[in-house]
Design an enzyme around this catalytic site. Structure first.
Site, PDB file in Angstrom:
ATOM      1  N   ILE A  96       0.865  -1.185   0.000  1.00 38.99           N
ATOM      2  CA  ILE A  96       0.000   0.000   0.000  1.00 38.99           C
ATOM      3  C   ILE A  96       0.901   1.235   0.000  1.00 38.99           C
ATOM      4  O   ILE A  96       1.852   1.320   0.776  1.00 38.99           O
ATOM      5  CB  ILE A  96      -0.923  -0.005   1.243  1.00 38.99           C
ATOM      6  CG1 ILE A  96      -1.831  -1.241   1.223  1.00 38.99           C
ATOM      7  CG2 ILE A  96      -1.726   1.280   1.332  1.00 38.99           C
ATOM      8  CD1 ILE A  96      -2.794  -1.302   0.061  1.00 38.99           C
ATOM      9  N   HIS A 112      -1.390 -11.748   7.871  1.00 35.10           N
ATOM     10  CA  HIS A 112      -0.159 -12.308   7.307  1.00 35.10           C
ATOM     11  C   HIS A 112       0.093 -13.694   7.884  1.00 35.10           C
ATOM     12  O   HIS A 112      -0.054 -13.887   9.101  1.00 35.10           O
ATOM     13  CB  HIS A 112       1.023 -11.382   7.621  1.00 35.10           C
ATOM     14  CG  HIS A 112       2.295 -11.836   7.002  1.00 35.10           C
ATOM     15  ND1 HIS A 112       2.564 -11.685   5.662  1.00 35.10           N
ATOM     16  CD2 HIS A 112       3.364 -12.473   7.534  1.00 35.10           C
ATOM     17  CE1 HIS A 112       3.753 -12.203   5.399  1.00 35.10           C
ATOM     18  NE2 HIS A 112       4.257 -12.694   6.522  1.00 35.10           N
TER      19      HIS A 112
END
Length: 190
Positions: A96, A112
């Site tokens: 991002i 994650h």
């Protein structure tokens, strides 16, 4: 009835976490609604999942934009049109950038497949198996400008199964689906 938080899920692949989040919203286990799926892989299976669930899809091919900022500005326009309040990364394979980070400060969350800070980035499960660790896990964290470096919100350990990436990935996905929903519900209560 309280207004539900409007979220966008960002995904690049099959969308198993997207499906778990959508099911949790539908069941009332997550006080939110998925207003938009954002994908950088228009042909990914997650787009079909979103369409089946009646969720709008914003699909963009980053290579069709001159800069990362131009790509993120197009994404941002779609998010604003859908009145999105939170961004949830669920197997989104892009970092991002500043445009989205500035527009959604501390409102971008990622899941994650490792116990961060160990094994950041791509192929975290493969990294863990190759390193010979006996335990890996799942981390839910806020997104910052780094790769998997934002403040950790929750973690859960998962055993590495027989040094096998696929078996371990299956176990991690089972944990991811529940941990992401529980963590998001906690964050949204604050």
């Amino acid at each position: 009835m309280a207004k539900k938080v409007r979220m966008a899920v960002f995904a690049s692949g099959s969308g198993s976490n997207f499906a778990a989040l959508e099911a949790a919203c539908r069941a009332g286990d997550l006080s939110a609604e998925i207003a938009l799926l954002v994908t950088d892989q228009p042909d990914a299976y997650v787009t079909e999942r979103a369409q089946q669930a009646g969720i709008p899809v914003a699909a963009f091919r980053p290579r069709e934009f001159d800069t990362k900022s131009a790509y993120e500005q197009a994404v941002l326009k779609a998010l604003q049109e859908a009145q999105v309040e939170w961004l949830l990364l669920a197997g989104y394979m892009r970092l991002i950038g500043p445009d989205l980070l500035q527009a959604y400060p501390e409102k971008i969350i990622n899941i994650h497949p490792s116990l961060l800070p160990s094994f950041p980035g791509k192929d975290a499960i493969g990294q863990a198996v190759a390193a010979g660790v006996k335990v890996t896990g799942v981390t839910v964290h806020l997104v910052d400008e780094g790769m998997d470096t934002g403040p950790i919100l929750a973690q859960q350990a998962v055993d590495v199964i027989d040094g096998d990436v696929e078996k371990t990935a299956t176990a991690i996905h089972e944990v991811e689906h529940g941990l992401y929903v529980r963590t998001l519900q906690d964050v949204l209560k604050k």
